[in-house]
Design a protein around this motif. Structure first.
Motif, PDB file in Angstrom:
ATOM      1  N   CYS A 149      21.804 -67.018   2.374  1.00  0.00           N
ATOM      2  CA  CYS A 149      22.835 -67.904   1.852  1.00  0.00           C
ATOM      3  C   CYS A 149      23.995 -67.229   1.130  1.00  0.00           C
ATOM      4  O   CYS A 149      25.006 -67.852   0.894  1.00  0.00           O
ATOM      5  CB  CYS A 149      22.214 -68.911   0.888  1.00  0.00           C
ATOM      6  N   HIS A 150      23.884 -65.980   0.716  1.00  0.00           N
ATOM      7  CA  HIS A 150      24.944 -65.448  -0.126  1.00  0.00           C
ATOM      8  C   HIS A 150      26.071 -64.781   0.643  1.00  0.00           C
ATOM      9  O   HIS A 150      26.977 -64.221   0.061  1.00  0.00           O
ATOM     10  CB  HIS A 150      24.380 -64.492  -1.168  1.00  0.00           C
TER      11      HIS A 150
ATOM     12  N   TRP B 228      33.779 -80.564  -4.971  1.00  0.00           N
ATOM     13  CA  TRP B 228      32.811 -81.638  -4.753  1.00  0.00           C
ATOM     14  C   TRP B 228      32.069 -82.076  -6.000  1.00  0.00           C
ATOM     15  O   TRP B 228      31.629 -83.212  -6.106  1.00  0.00           O
ATOM     16  CB  TRP B 228      31.790 -81.224  -3.684  1.00  0.00           C
TER      17      TRP B 228
ATOM     18  N   ARG C  18      34.091 -68.935  -2.438  1.00  0.00           N
ATOM     19  CA  ARG C  18      33.048 -69.958  -2.435  1.00  0.00           C
ATOM     20  C   ARG C  18      31.823 -69.484  -3.194  1.00  0.00           C
ATOM     21  O   ARG C  18      30.839 -70.168  -3.292  1.00  0.00           O
ATOM     22  CB  ARG C  18      32.642 -70.285  -1.004  1.00  0.00           C
TER      23      ARG C  18
ATOM     24  N   ALA D  79      27.471 -75.831   1.885  1.00  0.00           N
ATOM     25  CA  ALA D  79      27.859 -75.982   0.485  1.00  0.00           C
ATOM     26  C   ALA D  79      29.290 -76.475   0.340  1.00  0.00           C
ATOM     27  O   ALA D  79      29.653 -77.030  -0.696  1.00  0.00           O
ATOM     28  CB  ALA D  79      27.693 -74.655  -0.242  1.00  0.00           C
TER      29      ALA D  79
ATOM     30  N   TRP E 267      20.553 -68.825  -5.328  1.00  0.00           N
ATOM     31  CA  TRP E 267      21.047 -69.200  -4.004  1.00  0.00           C
ATOM     32  C   TRP E 267      20.739 -68.145  -2.935  1.00  0.00           C
ATOM     33  O   TRP E 267      21.011 -68.342  -1.768  1.00  0.00           O
ATOM     34  CB  TRP E 267      22.548 -69.474  -4.060  1.00  0.00           C
TER      35      TRP E 267
ATOM     36  N   ALA F 248      23.047 -77.044  -8.256  1.00  0.00           N
ATOM     37  CA  ALA F 248      24.206 -76.486  -7.543  1.00  0.00           C
ATOM     38  C   ALA F 248      23.978 -75.009  -7.230  1.00  0.00           C
ATOM     39  O   ALA F 248      24.320 -74.530  -6.149  1.00  0.00           O
ATOM     40  CB  ALA F 248      25.459 -76.669  -8.384  1.00  0.00           C
ATOM     41  N   ASP F 249      23.392 -74.284  -8.184  1.00  0.00           N
ATOM     42  CA  ASP F 249      23.107 -72.859  -7.951  1.00  0.00           C
ATOM     43  C   ASP F 249      22.170 -72.692  -6.759  1.00  0.00           C
ATOM     44  O   ASP F 249      22.366 -71.851  -5.897  1.00  0.00           O
ATOM     45  CB  ASP F 249      22.433 -72.245  -9.189  1.00  0.00           C
TER      46      ASP F 249
ATOM     47  N   LEU G  50      21.627 -74.710  -4.322  1.00  0.00           N
ATOM     48  CA  LEU G  50      22.240 -75.113  -3.054  1.00  0.00           C
ATOM     49  C   LEU G  50      23.425 -74.220  -2.692  1.00  0.00           C
ATOM     50  O   LEU G  50      24.107 -74.460  -1.699  1.00  0.00           O
ATOM     51  CB  LEU G  50      22.699 -76.573  -3.133  1.00  0.00           C
ATOM     52  N   ALA G  51      23.674 -73.211  -3.521  1.00  0.00           N
ATOM     53  CA  ALA G  51      24.769 -72.258  -3.289  1.00  0.00           C
ATOM     54  C   ALA G  51      26.132 -72.951  -3.275  1.00  0.00           C
ATOM     55  O   ALA G  51      27.026 -72.556  -2.531  1.00  0.00           O
ATOM     56  CB  ALA G  51      24.543 -71.489  -1.983  1.00  0.00           C
ATOM     57  N   VAL G  52      26.277 -73.980  -4.096  1.00  0.00           N
ATOM     58  CA  VAL G  52      27.587 -74.647  -4.198  1.00  0.00           C
ATOM     59  C   VAL G  52      28.361 -73.947  -5.319  1.00  0.00           C
ATOM     60  O   VAL G  52      28.139 -74.210  -6.496  1.00  0.00           O
ATOM     61  CB  VAL G  52      27.429 -76.150  -4.510  1.00  0.00           C
ATOM     62  N   HIS G  53      29.243 -73.042  -4.934  1.00  0.00           N
ATOM     63  CA  HIS G  53      29.960 -72.228  -5.913  1.00  0.00           C
ATOM     64  C   HIS G  53      31.455 -72.326  -5.705  1.00  0.00           C
ATOM     65  O   HIS G  53      31.927 -72.863  -4.712  1.00  0.00           O
ATOM     66  CB  HIS G  53      29.567 -70.753  -5.766  1.00  0.00           C
TER      67      HIS G  53
ATOM     68  N   ALA H 149      29.744 -67.338  -6.487  1.00  0.00           N
ATOM     69  CA  ALA H 149      29.765 -67.279  -7.938  1.00  0.00           C
ATOM     70  C   ALA H 149      30.759 -66.240  -8.430  1.00  0.00           C
ATOM     71  O   ALA H 149      31.218 -66.292  -9.562  1.00  0.00           O
ATOM     72  CB  ALA H 149      28.383 -66.934  -8.455  1.00  0.00           C
TER      73      ALA H 149
ATOM     74  N   SER I 236      34.018 -74.855  -3.636  1.00  0.00           N
ATOM     75  CA  SER I 236      33.204 -76.012  -3.255  1.00  0.00           C
ATOM     76  C   SER I 236      32.686 -76.739  -4.485  1.00  0.00           C
ATOM     77  O   SER I 236      32.666 -77.965  -4.539  1.00  0.00           O
ATOM     78  CB  SER I 236      32.009 -75.567  -2.412  1.00  0.00           C
TER      79      SER I 236
ATOM     80  N   GLU J 173      31.306 -73.514  10.300  1.00  0.00           N
ATOM     81  CA  GLU J 173      31.712 -72.112  10.174  1.00  0.00           C
ATOM     82  C   GLU J 173      30.570 -71.213  10.584  1.00  0.00           C
ATOM     83  O   GLU J 173      29.403 -71.514  10.311  1.00  0.00           O
ATOM     84  CB  GLU J 173      32.094 -71.827   8.728  1.00  0.00           C
TER      85      GLU J 173
ATOM     86  N   ARG K 135      17.228 -78.334   4.663  1.00  0.00           N
ATOM     87  CA  ARG K 135      17.713 -77.041   4.175  1.00  0.00           C
ATOM     88  C   ARG K 135      17.009 -75.907   4.887  1.00  0.00           C
ATOM     89  O   ARG K 135      17.531 -74.814   5.026  1.00  0.00           O
ATOM     90  CB  ARG K 135      17.478 -76.903   2.676  1.00  0.00           C
TER      91      ARG K 135
ATOM     92  N   GLN L 107      29.047 -65.539   1.876  1.00  0.00           N
ATOM     93  CA  GLN L 107      30.116 -66.524   1.941  1.00  0.00           C
ATOM     94  C   GLN L 107      31.387 -65.851   1.462  1.00  0.00           C
ATOM     95  O   GLN L 107      31.342 -64.829   0.787  1.00  0.00           O
ATOM     96  CB  GLN L 107      29.813 -67.695   0.995  1.00  0.00           C
TER      97      GLN L 107
END
Lengths: 580, 218
Positions: free
Chosen positions: A7-8, A468, A14, B104, B75, A455-456, A458-461, A16, A464, A577, B152, A10
């Motif tokens: 996941c990291h 959101w 997007r 995300a 994450w 959020a962490d 779910l990797a919402v950084h 951290a 995003s 993507e 997920r 990105q």
């Protein structure tokens, strides 16, 4: 199934890592605020090497001014807070009555109603030729001719109470409304008396607010300029801020100006230090929010209805007549308004400057709060408090000191009117900063611990997270902060008085000029236009952000997705993507 | 295999009755469900937070299939946690709450949307895609959180009292979802006080006492 570390991968914005930009940006904001705030004070002090502190007690007129400043500010604070408690408790007890919402909106506006505008209304009601004077003529025995209570101490305190009682009451009401609704239901069920409700619920909700609210009201009254300029006069009823203005504008006595500024600063700082130590962090501005449904309380019935009605009518009597007077007088001046191009130019100038000041205040507040929140999350509480404190510093620094100090710092380069106005915008933005920070604090630090963890995971950084998770809760406070910034700047008279050009006035300047030259009709029209603009700024910004964004679901059979947010449609690519 | 090897954590302050020092040793295989129980303050949440990466251990190592994941960010770990509550963002509708787990930035493809619709249909919530969490019951909110966990597609699922307060029918629906994850080789760590939940899902049990994982019951 996804591998553990997938996941990291990105883009940086997007991730951290975007958070790493927060601290440098906040640092820039702190440096700007500190440079302007402390720099301007330093510039004034540098120009006044012969500052003699003993003048404060050796020169009788100076000690008289200091005594009067303290007296009027203390009296105004006591009356505003005392009355505020009474009004807040009554309004909490009466969640439903005709006109309540309108009354609350007017109370919320009291922080930002331009002081010159309010003065215009107060003079129309309480002045020698005012509505109240006409009523007093009918009072026995034989009426009271030409009441002069609007001038001197009583008038200054009345004007300060006009501004600060509604503000205090509204903030206290907000605190009362934030008590859990179950507590109010419990109060109703137990049938508690008025005294018991006060001891068990109302006072514990209000008490933590009082030290900082008192400090805020005292500071606003202590540094009040336009009110004292208009309703005061002579050392007998003048304040440090007015004396400071006179020292700068007429006597060019920089040593005296520095002495007055330092005295004012130290008194306010001392008071805030005490208040911060004693009080909570509850917001001192109304940040929205709703009350739970009305609860029928035992202490709201019987004869108590009458006493509550008296309090509400008293508040209405304090607030509405001056505002109505502005509207009534202004309507008479509408023909002048239509034919006068100068007034529209002044309005445009005011709006342009207010937009700049509002934007500046919001940007600075966002940066400072984001930086402080970031530090707090990483266990740096002291640094976080320092960053936040730097934004509040402006509250105790007289606007005149800010403006004059900046003028001295930039004097070699300052030439045109435009530069002077740019300076006014900057100082106005800084003056609105403490209020913008109060409004935005809860929203910027927005995500709770649980939400942040989610959020962490779910990797919402980065972008995003902002788009959101933070933005939907930030947009309304942002609009409110912008409205505070704009309206405070719209009504500014103290800084513009120093740097404005009489030939290119803003609306408050124009109003002052018209009042000074006894052009009553034109002044009334200008006052009305200013009032309309203040109300419009709040109404428009509030309407734009009232509706929550609605995210519309599109079934999976279509190739493109339409995410509708606040009426806008964004089209996302048909394919996801590429996964790394 | 998830292996916690002398994974320790120390709190500088604790509530009365809570443990200050924790040290965990445990193993969890793909497709296995391990139940952990213990008294309040024994360290159940601390264990989950260490595995999820919300806390950083003082010493010890956490590895997944031989890869050291002790220092990875939450994450980066491929872990999904379903908490007892606060699993959803209140301002986002059901589909967006689930979609966040798949992309995300919420740039969802048609395939994502098809899977979201399918997942919701499986838990009997096909008509609720646009509802806000505030418009759902507790059981429905937990079902949404589990659908997100399902979609997920991470190899580790941590369940922190996820069925508390739900009625029997809701719990059975959720058990089925967790069983389907186990069949897909997802390793499940379940923290629960409820004997029925544990009996329905767990392959093994561990008990936490004073910050240590003690007994193991097959």
């Amino acid at each position: 199934m996804r591998p553990v570390t997938e996941c990291h991968h990105q883009p940086w914005w997007r991730r951290a890592e975007a958070n790493r930009l927060i601290l440098p940006a906040a640092l820039v904001a702190v440096l700007l605020v500190a440079a302007v705030g402390l720099g301007s004070l330093g510039a004034l002090l540098m120009q006044a090497p012969n500052m003699d502190v003993s003048r404060l007690w050796q020169e009788p007129w100076l000690s008289a001014i200091l005594r009067f400043t303290l007296l009027q500010a203390s009296l105004s604070t006591l009356l505003s807070l005392g009355g505020g408690v009474l009004v807040a408790v009554v309004l909490a007890r009466r969640p439903v009555f005709p006109g309540r919402s309108l009354l609350l909106r007017v109370m919320e506006m009291s922080l930002v109603i331009p002081s010159l505008l309010a003065l215009f209304g107060l003079v129309a009601v309480h002045g020698r030729q005012g509505w109240a004077a006409s009523l007093l003529d009918y009072l026995p025995p034989g009426g009271t001719s030409s009441p002069a209570y609007l001038y001197g101490l009583s008038g200054i305190v009345l004007a300060h109470v006009f501004f600060n009682l509604p503000l205090s009451a509204r903030v206290m009401l907000q605190a009362l409304e934030q008590a859990p609704s179950a507590h109010w239901r419990l109060v109703a069920q137990l049938g508690l008396s008025r005294g018991s409700v006060w001891r068990t619920l109302e006072w514990p909700q209000i008490r933590p607010l009082l030290p900082r609210l008192a400090a805020l009201v005292f500071t606003l009254c202590f540094t009040s300029f336009a009110i004292v300029m208009t309703l005061g006069g002579g050392p007998g009823s003048s304040t440090l801020e007015v004396a400071l203005y006179q020292a700068l504008k007429y006597d060019y006595d920089l040593a005296l100006a520095a002495l007055l500024a330092m005295t004012q600063l130290l008194i306010c700082l001392g008071l805030w230090a005490l208040a911060m130590k004693a009080g909570s962090h509850a917001p001192l501005v109304v940040a929205g929010g709703t009350v739970a449904g009305p609860v029928s309380r035992r202490d709201a019935h019987g004869w108590r209805r009458l006493s509550d009605a008296v309090v509400v009518l008293g508040l209405v009597g304090l607030l509405l007549p001056p505002l109505l007077a502005i509207v009534v007088a202004g309507l008479g001046g509408v023909p002048d308004l239509l034919g006068d191009g100068g007034i529209w130019l002044a309005a445009l100038r005011s709006l342009a400057m207010a937009s700049g000041a509002g934007l500046g205040a919001v940007m600075l507040a966002l940066l400072l709060l984001a930086g402080s929140s970031h530090l707090r999350q990483h266990g740096r509480g002291l640094l976080a408090s320092l960053i936040e404190g730097s934004g509040q510093l402006i509250l105790v620094l007289p606007a005149l000191v800010l403006g004059t100090g900046l003028f001295m710092l930039l004097r070699p380069g300052l030439g045109s009117d435009l530069q002077g106005y740019a300076l006014v915008v900057l100082v106005n933005a800084l003056m609105a900063l403490p209020f913008a920070m109060q409004v935005l604090r809860a929203a910027v630090t927005g995500l709770s611990g649980a939400q942040r963890r989610l959020a962490d995971q779910l990797a919402v950084h980065g972008w995003s997270r902002l788009r959101w998770l933070i933005w939907p809760n930030l947009r309304r406070p942002l609009a409110l902060a912008m409205a505070y910034g704009m309206t405070l700047s719209l009504g500014d008279f103290s800084v513009i008085a120093l740097f404005g050009s009489p030939s290119a006035p803003t609306l408050p300047m124009l109003l002052y000029q018209q009042l000074g030259s006894y052009r009553w009709q034109s002044a009334a029209a200008t006052a009305l236009l200013l009032l309309v603009l203040v109300v419009l700024v709040f109404a428009v910004l509030s309407a734009l952000t009232r509706k929550l964004p609605r995210y519309v679901w599109r079934p999976g059979s279509v190739d493109t997705t339409g995410l509708t947010s606040g009426g806008e449609t964004a089209t996302a690519p048909a394919t996801r993507e590429e996964e790394p | 295999m998830l292996i916690a090897d002398a994974l320790s954590f120390h709190y500088s302050r604790a509530e009365p009755g809570q443990t200050l020092d924790f040290c965990f040793d445990m193993q969890l295989a793909p497709g296995e469900c391990l139940a952990v129980d213990g008294p309040s303050g024994a360290g159940k949440s601390t264990l989950l937070n260490l595995i999820a990466g919300f806390l950083t251990p003082a010493t010890g190592q956490l590895s997944w299939k031989g890869e050291d994941i002790t220092r990875l960010k939450p994450w980066q770990r491929g872990v999904t946690t379903v908490f007892q509550d606060h699993n959803l963002f209140d301002h986002l509708p059901v589909w967006a709450n689930i979609g966040l787990g798949m992309a995300a930035d919420l740039r969802l493809t048609a395939e994502h949307r098809r899977r979201i619709a399918e997942g919701l249909e499986q838990v009997g919530m096909a008509e609720m895609t646009e509802r806000l969490p505030g418009e759902l019951s507790g059981g429905q909110r937990q079902r949404v959180a589990l659908v997100r966990a399902l979609l997920r597609d991470t190899p580790l699922l941590l369940l922190d009292e996820p069925f508390t307060g739900l009625d029997r029918a809701n719990r059975e629906t959720l058990w089925t979802q967790v069983e389907s994850l186990k069949r897909r080789e997802v390793a499940v760590l379940l923290v629960s006080h409820d004997v029925e939940d544990v009996e329905a899902l767990a392959d093994r049990r561990l008990r936490l006492v004073n910050g240590r994982l003690l007994s193991s019951v097959q």
